[in-house]
Design a protein around this motif. Sequence first.
Motif, PDB file in Angstrom:
ATOM      1  N   ARG A   1      -8.388 -16.098 -99.591  1.00  0.00           N
ATOM      2  CA  ARG A   1      -7.119 -16.335 -98.894  1.00  0.00           C
ATOM      3  C   ARG A   1      -7.046 -17.772 -98.391  1.00  0.00           C
ATOM      4  O   ARG A   1      -6.029 -18.461 -98.559  1.00  0.00           O
TER       5      ARG A   1
ATOM      6  N   ASP B   1      -1.228 -10.880 -99.921  1.00  0.00           N
ATOM      7  CA  ASP B   1      -2.375 -11.425-100.657  1.00  0.00           C
ATOM      8  C   ASP B   1      -2.020 -11.682-102.115  1.00  0.00           C
ATOM      9  O   ASP B   1      -2.301 -12.750-102.657  1.00  0.00           O
TER      10      ASP B   1
ATOM     11  N   PHE C   1      -1.835  -9.461 -94.239  1.00  0.00           N
ATOM     12  CA  PHE C   1      -1.851  -9.857 -95.652  1.00  0.00           C
ATOM     13  C   PHE C   1      -1.793  -8.647 -96.582  1.00  0.00           C
ATOM     14  O   PHE C   1      -1.620  -8.804 -97.787  1.00  0.00           O
TER      15      PHE C   1
END
Length: 176
Positions: free
Chosen positions: A22, A148, A133
């Motif tokens: 990430r 994500d 996310f």
Amino acid sequence: MEQLRYPIGAFKLAEKADEEARRGFIRVLEQAPSQLRQAAADLTDEQLDTPYRPDGWTVRQVVHHLADADMNCYIRTKLLLTEDEPMVRPFDEEGWAELPDTKSAPIELSLSLHDQLHQRWVLLLNSTPAQDFTRGYRHPKNGLWTLDGALSFFAWHNLHHIAHITSLRERMGWQE
């Protein structure tokens, strides 16, 4: 021809990213504006109006497309952070690429927009809690995308189009 179309390879979705991946995607978004500026630096109007591949967009269209696409991506990010699986609306990328502003406007307009947008986007992403996310949006054609997964696409998309410009420069012998 495939190498001209996908100079960094085809997109591979990362539906769930760990913290390190990430951070890497966010770092790509942080660095993309300066990389785009460098890729397009000192090109003449004739060079800017050169397609990166046969039947492809011109460099000018690619620069404007990245600003257009990233505005949409930024808004999708904000929607998924504030709504429960919102349905997002796709945009006609080919149609937008043919509009007069995309075909003829000075690239500095989109380079500046891209710079500022990415600063704000990176600030938002860096302050987003890890659990968010996994939140997502629904795309009419592509289904549910988590943040994500979308982030992996946003990063790839920037690198993909920057590579269109840098690989054209290399093939044509245009020095950066």
